[in-house]
Write a protein that holds these residues in place. Structure first.
Motif, PDB file in Angstrom:
ATOM      1  N   GLU A 126       0.815  -1.223   0.000  1.00 23.50           N
ATOM      2  CA  GLU A 126       0.000   0.000   0.000  1.00 23.50           C
ATOM      3  C   GLU A 126       0.841   1.262   0.000  1.00 23.50           C
ATOM      4  OE1 GLU A 126      -2.756  -0.317   3.232  1.00 23.50           O
ATOM      5  OE2 GLU A 126      -4.133  -1.612   2.105  1.00 23.50           O
ATOM      6  N   SER A 127       2.090   1.173   0.445  1.00 20.78           N
ATOM      7  CA  SER A 127       2.959   2.365   0.458  1.00 20.78           C
ATOM      8  C   SER A 127       3.875   2.427  -0.770  1.00 20.78           C
ATOM      9  CB  SER A 127       3.805   2.390   1.731  1.00 20.78           C
ATOM     10  OG  SER A 127       4.691   1.281   1.773  1.00 20.78           O
ATOM     11  N   TYR A 128       3.749   1.452  -1.674  1.00 18.50           N
ATOM     12  CA  TYR A 128       4.557   1.431  -2.907  1.00 18.50           C
ATOM     13  C   TYR A 128       4.287   2.701  -3.713  1.00 18.50           C
ATOM     14  CZ  TYR A 128       6.348  -0.185  -7.417  1.00 18.50           C
ATOM     15  OH  TYR A 128       7.062  -0.299  -8.593  1.00 18.50           O
ATOM     16  N   PRO A 129       5.330   3.359  -4.315  1.00 18.21           N
ATOM     17  CA  PRO A 129       6.742   2.946  -4.370  1.00 18.21           C
ATOM     18  C   PRO A 129       7.623   3.719  -3.395  1.00 18.21           C
ATOM     19  CG  PRO A 129       6.306   4.548  -6.080  1.00 18.21           C
ATOM     20  CD  PRO A 129       5.051   4.446  -5.257  1.00 18.21           C
ATOM     21  N   SER A 130       7.270   3.743  -2.142  1.00 16.44           N
ATOM     22  CA  SER A 130       8.068   4.455  -1.152  1.00 16.44           C
ATOM     23  C   SER A 130       9.435   3.788  -1.000  1.00 16.44           C
ATOM     24  CB  SER A 130       7.347   4.470   0.196  1.00 16.44           C
ATOM     25  OG  SER A 130       7.301   3.169   0.731  1.00 16.44           O
ATOM     26  N   GLU A 131      10.367   4.538  -0.437  1.00 17.74           N
ATOM     27  CA  GLU A 131      11.723   4.040  -0.255  1.00 17.74           C
ATOM     28  C   GLU A 131      11.758   2.820   0.655  1.00 17.74           C
ATOM     29  OE1 GLU A 131      15.532   6.213   1.442  1.00 17.74           O
ATOM     30  OE2 GLU A 131      14.601   7.397  -0.155  1.00 17.74           O
ATOM     31  N   GLU A 132      10.801   2.779   1.601  1.00 26.74           N
ATOM     32  CA  GLU A 132      10.769   1.668   2.554  1.00 26.74           C
ATOM     33  C   GLU A 132      10.166   0.398   1.936  1.00 26.74           C
ATOM     34  OE1 GLU A 132       9.344   4.666   3.153  1.00 26.74           O
ATOM     35  OE2 GLU A 132      10.958   5.515   4.389  1.00 26.74           O
ATOM     36  N   SER A 133       9.259   0.562   0.968  1.00 24.58           N
ATOM     37  CA  SER A 133       8.535  -0.603   0.438  1.00 24.58           C
ATOM     38  C   SER A 133       9.353  -1.425  -0.557  1.00 24.58           C
ATOM     39  CB  SER A 133       7.230  -0.159  -0.237  1.00 24.58           C
ATOM     40  OG  SER A 133       7.493   0.576  -1.420  1.00 24.58           O
ATOM     41  N   LEU A 134      10.226  -0.779  -1.333  1.00 25.50           N
ATOM     42  CA  LEU A 134      10.938  -1.482  -2.401  1.00 25.50           C
ATOM     43  C   LEU A 134      11.817  -2.631  -1.904  1.00 25.50           C
ATOM     44  CD1 LEU A 134      11.829   1.542  -4.708  1.00 25.50           C
ATOM     45  CD2 LEU A 134      10.051  -0.180  -5.053  1.00 25.50           C
ATOM     46  N   PRO A 135      12.659  -2.422  -0.873  1.00 27.51           N
ATOM     47  CA  PRO A 135      13.475  -3.556  -0.404  1.00 27.51           C
ATOM     48  C   PRO A 135      12.628  -4.683   0.186  1.00 27.51           C
ATOM     49  CG  PRO A 135      13.755  -1.649   1.036  1.00 27.51           C
ATOM     50  CD  PRO A 135      13.024  -1.167  -0.165  1.00 27.51           C
ATOM     51  N   ASP A 138      11.264  -6.648  -2.837  1.00 33.09           N
ATOM     52  CA  ASP A 138      12.350  -7.405  -3.482  1.00 33.09           C
ATOM     53  C   ASP A 138      12.710  -8.639  -2.650  1.00 33.09           C
ATOM     54  OD1 ASP A 138      12.393  -5.575  -5.511  1.00 33.09           O
ATOM     55  OD2 ASP A 138      14.147  -4.481  -4.793  1.00 33.09           O
ATOM     56  N   ALA A 139      12.768  -8.454  -1.321  1.00 32.22           N
ATOM     57  CA  ALA A 139      13.071  -9.593  -0.452  1.00 32.22           C
ATOM     58  C   ALA A 139      11.923 -10.601  -0.479  1.00 32.22           C
ATOM     59  CB  ALA A 139      13.307  -9.103   0.985  1.00 32.22           C
ATOM     60  N   PHE A 140      10.708 -10.088  -0.604  1.00 32.22           N
ATOM     61  CA  PHE A 140       9.543 -10.961  -0.693  1.00 32.22           C
ATOM     62  C   PHE A 140       9.636 -11.869  -1.924  1.00 32.22           C
ATOM     63  CE2 PHE A 140       5.250 -11.369  -2.678  1.00 32.22           C
ATOM     64  CZ  PHE A 140       4.761 -12.358  -1.841  1.00 32.22           C
ATOM     65  N   CYS A 141      10.080 -11.320  -3.049  1.00 29.30           N
ATOM     66  CA  CYS A 141      10.228 -12.120  -4.271  1.00 29.30           C
ATOM     67  C   CYS A 141      11.221 -13.270  -4.051  1.00 29.30           C
ATOM     68  CB  CYS A 141      10.690 -11.242  -5.431  1.00 29.30           C
ATOM     69  SG  CYS A 141       9.397 -10.146  -6.019  1.00 29.30           S
ATOM     70  N   HIS A 211       5.493  -4.910 -10.188  1.00 26.87           N
ATOM     71  CA  HIS A 211       6.867  -4.852  -9.675  1.00 26.87           C
ATOM     72  C   HIS A 211       7.290  -6.247  -9.178  1.00 26.87           C
ATOM     73  CE1 HIS A 211      10.381  -3.150  -7.511  1.00 26.87           C
ATOM     74  NE2 HIS A 211      10.113  -4.120  -6.647  1.00 26.87           N
ATOM     75  N   ILE A 212       6.392  -6.909  -8.441  1.00 26.28           N
ATOM     76  CA  ILE A 212       6.685  -8.247  -7.915  1.00 26.28           C
ATOM     77  C   ILE A 212       6.909  -9.233  -9.056  1.00 26.28           C
ATOM     78  CG2 ILE A 212       5.682 -10.204  -6.668  1.00 26.28           C
ATOM     79  CD1 ILE A 212       4.300  -8.048  -4.844  1.00 26.28           C
ATOM     80  N   LEU A 213       6.038  -9.200 -10.062  1.00 31.82           N
ATOM     81  CA  LEU A 213       6.179 -10.118 -11.195  1.00 31.82           C
ATOM     82  C   LEU A 213       7.477  -9.883 -11.955  1.00 31.82           C
ATOM     83  CD1 LEU A 213       2.582 -10.274 -12.752  1.00 31.82           C
ATOM     84  CD2 LEU A 213       3.748 -12.033 -11.404  1.00 31.82           C
ATOM     85  N   LYS A 214       7.835  -8.604 -12.132  1.00 35.09           N
ATOM     86  CA  LYS A 214       9.073  -8.281 -12.872  1.00 35.09           C
ATOM     87  C   LYS A 214      10.292  -8.787 -12.115  1.00 35.09           C
ATOM     88  CE  LYS A 214      11.753  -4.544 -14.949  1.00 35.09           C
ATOM     89  NZ  LYS A 214      13.024  -5.097 -14.468  1.00 35.09           N
TER      90      LYS A 214
END
Length: 261
Positions: A126-135, A138-141, A211-214
């Motif tokens: 829900e906070s995407y693409p904030s600086e906190e959400s991206l890592p 990525d770790a979730f993937c 983003h997750i799929l990519k």
């Protein structure tokens, strides 16, 4: 009450075997109540703080099935938690499964686990693409790839059923799975089709979903366009079928009410 308590939690037996009474006496704090009811007993952070999930009472047919042909949702949750941990994946510590019967048929079932302070993945998407959400995403993937390569298929793989926590010591994110009564453990890695189908319930907004799929495609060295098309198709298909199911259910209810009048 029919039950099984994990080793190390035998001291809670008296409390746990009286859960049906504690629910009727309105003990504990409700944190979720839609189909099932989830309560916290104790103070978060304390050793014996537990989470209890009381599953929705089954109808007569379901009660027969859970009594004679299939394990209850509570028992499956407990056993799946043990299996996940054997495979190296985290889930809140399982403590007990319990079943209450009325006559010969199962009436209520309870799953008990340790309280966890992990955060639902919902916050990151829900906070995407904030600086906190991206890592986090990525770790979730990376986490999902490990699941799929180990043949683990969570069949209610929604962002609210995935929890995460940042670990300062390792400067990394850890994940936990909850709501695990519906799972499949395959003998080998999931196929491409089944892997992408597993994302269909991930009902986050389109941008973090893409983003997750990519990232998933990049890390698995899969064709990017085919992965995006496949993941999007399964998500749209799931959404369409769910909508149609609700429409048919509402239509049937209307017909039944009309006949009564």
């Amino acid at each position: 009450m029919r039950f099984k308590i994990a080793k190390g939690y035998e001291h809670l037996e008296d409390f746990l075997t009286h859960l049906p009474l504690r629910f009727t006496q309105e003990e504990g704090r409700i944190v979720h109540q839609i189909r099932n009811t989830v309560k916290i007993f104790g103070t978060p952070g304390e050793e014996d703080c537990i989470v209890v999930k009381k599953f929705k009472n089954p109808n007569f047919i379901q009660s027969l099935i859970y009594t004679f042909f299939r394990k209850s949702k509570a028992r499956r949750s407990y056993e799946h938690a043990l299996r996940l941990r054997e495979l190296g994946f985290d889930t809140p510590t399982p403590i007990m499964w319990g079943e209450c019967r009325h006559g010969f048929c199962m009436k209520d079932s309870y799953y008990v686990s340790r309280y966890t302070d992990y955060t639902p993945l919902t916050r990151a998407v829900e906070s995407y693409p904030s600086e906190e959400s991206l890592p986090v995403l990525d770790a979730f993937c990376d986490f999902v790839i490990r699941l799929h390569e180990k043949g683990v298929e969570h069949q209610d793989f929604n962002h609210s059923n995935i929890l995460f926590k940042f670990v300062p010591e390792s400067q990394s994110y850890e994940f936990q799975l909850i709501d695990i009564n519906r799972m499949k453990f395959h003998r080998g890695p999931l196929t491409k089709r089944r892997s992408l189908e597993n994302f269909e319930r991930l009902s986050c907004p389109p941008l973090p979903y893409l983003h997750i799929l990519k990232r998933y495609a990049d890390d698995r060295r899969w064709d990017y366009e085919r992965t995006i098309l496949g993941g999007t198709y399964f998500r749209l298909r799931f959404s369409y079928l769910r909508t149609r199911k609700h429409e048919v259910t509402d239509w049937l209810k209307t017909k039944v009410l009309h006949r009564k009048h």
